[in-house]
Design a protein around this motif. Structure first.
Motif, PDB file in Angstrom:
ATOM      1  N   THR A   1      -3.154  -6.052   6.746  1.00 28.80           N
ATOM      2  CA  THR A   1      -3.375  -6.602   5.631  1.00 28.80           C
ATOM      3  C   THR A   1      -2.895  -5.819   4.641  1.00 28.80           C
ATOM      4  OG1 THR A   1      -5.243  -4.521   5.305  1.00 28.80           O
ATOM      5  CG2 THR A   1      -6.141  -6.814   6.067  1.00 28.80           C
ATOM      6  N   THR A   2      -1.785  -5.049   4.749  1.00 29.45           N
ATOM      7  CA  THR A   2      -1.074  -4.242   3.927  1.00 29.45           C
ATOM      8  C   THR A   2       0.235  -4.638   3.706  1.00 29.45           C
ATOM      9  OG1 THR A   2       0.328  -2.887   5.845  1.00 29.45           O
ATOM     10  CG2 THR A   2      -1.988  -1.985   5.041  1.00 29.45           C
TER      11      THR A   2
ATOM     12  N   GLU B   1      -3.023   3.131  11.205  1.00 34.09           N
ATOM     13  CA  GLU B   1      -4.574   2.332  11.079  1.00 34.09           C
ATOM     14  C   GLU B   1      -4.323   1.264  10.256  1.00 34.09           C
ATOM     15  OE1 GLU B   1      -3.832   5.854  11.500  1.00 34.09           O
ATOM     16  OE2 GLU B   1      -4.270   5.884  13.738  1.00 34.09           O
ATOM     17  N   GLN B   2      -3.833   1.651   9.126  1.00 34.82           N
ATOM     18  CA  GLN B   2      -3.892   0.795   7.795  1.00 34.82           C
ATOM     19  C   GLN B   2      -3.008  -0.547   8.235  1.00 34.82           C
ATOM     20  OE1 GLN B   2      -3.071   3.548   4.759  1.00 34.82           O
ATOM     21  NE2 GLN B   2      -4.660   2.707   3.561  1.00 34.82           N
ATOM     22  N   VAL B   3      -1.810  -0.304   8.661  1.00 36.53           N
ATOM     23  CA  VAL B   3      -1.080  -1.012   9.168  1.00 36.53           C
ATOM     24  C   VAL B   3      -1.307  -2.241  10.191  1.00 36.53           C
ATOM     25  CG1 VAL B   3       1.589  -1.622   9.961  1.00 36.53           C
ATOM     26  CG2 VAL B   3       1.004   0.021   7.977  1.00 36.53           C
ATOM     27  N   CYS B   4      -2.128  -1.601  10.955  1.00 37.65           N
ATOM     28  CA  CYS B   4      -2.763  -2.264  12.431  1.00 37.65           C
ATOM     29  C   CYS B   4      -3.713  -3.592  11.865  1.00 37.65           C
ATOM     30  CB  CYS B   4      -3.043  -1.422  13.312  1.00 37.65           C
ATOM     31  SG  CYS B   4      -1.699  -0.731  14.404  1.00 37.65           S
ATOM     32  N   THR B   5      -4.262  -3.022  10.506  1.00 35.76           N
ATOM     33  CA  THR B   5      -5.190  -4.066  10.143  1.00 35.76           C
ATOM     34  C   THR B   5      -4.676  -5.311   9.570  1.00 35.76           C
ATOM     35  OG1 THR B   5      -5.199  -3.147   7.688  1.00 35.76           O
ATOM     36  CG2 THR B   5      -6.853  -2.214   9.108  1.00 35.76           C
TER      37      THR B   5
ATOM     38  N   VAL C   1       1.006  -1.194  -0.138  1.00 32.28           N
ATOM     39  CA  VAL C   1       0.117   0.098  -0.048  1.00 32.28           C
ATOM     40  C   VAL C   1       0.967   1.490   0.170  1.00 32.28           C
ATOM     41  CG1 VAL C   1      -1.681   1.244   1.452  1.00 32.28           C
ATOM     42  CG2 VAL C   1      -1.730  -1.205   1.292  1.00 32.28           C
TER      43      VAL C   1
ATOM     44  N   PRO D   1       1.168   4.089   3.781  1.00 32.08           N
ATOM     45  CA  PRO D   1       0.279   3.673   4.392  1.00 32.08           C
ATOM     46  C   PRO D   1       0.209   4.315   6.000  1.00 32.08           C
ATOM     47  CG  PRO D   1       2.278   2.359   4.927  1.00 32.08           C
ATOM     48  CD  PRO D   1       2.261   3.223   3.515  1.00 32.08           C
ATOM     49  N   SER D   2      -0.871   4.411   6.582  1.00 27.17           N
ATOM     50  CA  SER D   2      -1.353   4.939   7.869  1.00 27.17           C
ATOM     51  C   SER D   2      -0.929   3.951   8.907  1.00 27.17           C
ATOM     52  CB  SER D   2      -2.605   5.619   8.083  1.00 27.17           C
ATOM     53  OG  SER D   2      -3.569   4.641   7.827  1.00 27.17           O
TER      54      SER D   2
ATOM     55  N   GLN E   1       2.854  -7.149  11.305  1.00 23.02           N
ATOM     56  CA  GLN E   1       3.706  -5.718  11.312  1.00 23.02           C
ATOM     57  C   GLN E   1       4.920  -5.857  12.574  1.00 23.02           C
ATOM     58  OE1 GLN E   1       0.559  -6.373  12.490  1.00 23.02           O
ATOM     59  NE2 GLN E   1       0.073  -5.076  14.176  1.00 23.02           N
TER      60      GLN E   1
END
Length: 175
Positions: free
Chosen positions: A49-50, A43-47, A37, A40-41, A93
């Protein structure tokens, strides 16, 4: 002249605070690397899925501290034997990873890993990856421990880690 190391060793707040203490380190910046991605933010990394790993970009003077010593500190201050986990921090992560900037760094990393495995008898799961794009973390992550030493995570996780590190590597600490 400076050299760059990009290292993932769990929560970047912990890793940043360790490397900021070393003599010869010019800067340490938390960020993300290895994912698919763009920009990335947190929040995105914590999902999870990136594909990104929380990392620090360490810029250092190789005349003062060499890459091998940087890696010895890295392996002594996180657990390179647990897959996608550092203590209670679990997820891809938090992977242990070295983003080797060139073949020389990769050769040194392989040597340090072999030494660690020989000394401990444990298998290292640290990923040796290529030089991928580094995305700086949001500004509130920078100097996190220095700005928030009394925060719960800092007190429970980072302070004890730093105390152990400072005792073992006193000769390497900046004045």
């Amino acid at each position: 002249m400076s050299e760059t190391a990009i290292l993932g060793g769990g929560c970047f707040w912990c890793t940043e605070s360790v490397f900021q203490s070393l003599r010869g380190v010019a800067s340490v910046e938390p960020g993300y690397s290895g994912g698919h991605v763009e920009n990335p933010s947190y929040e995105q990394v914590c999902t999870k899925t990136t594909g990104h790993i929380e990392v620090v970009r360490v810029r250092f003077d190789p005349e003062v501290i060499d890459f091998e010593t940087i890696l010895q500190v890295f392996f002594a201050t996180h657990d390179p034997t647990t897959l996608d986990r550092q203590g209670a921090d679990v997820g891809p992560q938090y992977a242990s990873a070295i983003f080797c900037q060139d073949e020389r760094q990769k050769d040194i990393a392989q040597k340090v890993i072999a030494q660690f495995e020989a000394e401990t008898g444990e298998r290292v799961v640290t990923r040796l990856l290529g030089a991928e794009r580094f995305w700086p973390a949001e500004s509130y992550h920078r100097d996190y421990y220095l700005r928030n030493p009394n925060q719960g995570y800092c007190q429970a996780v980072i302070s004890p880690k730093l105390a152990k590190f400072r005792k073992r590597y006193a000769a390497l600490l900046a004045a």
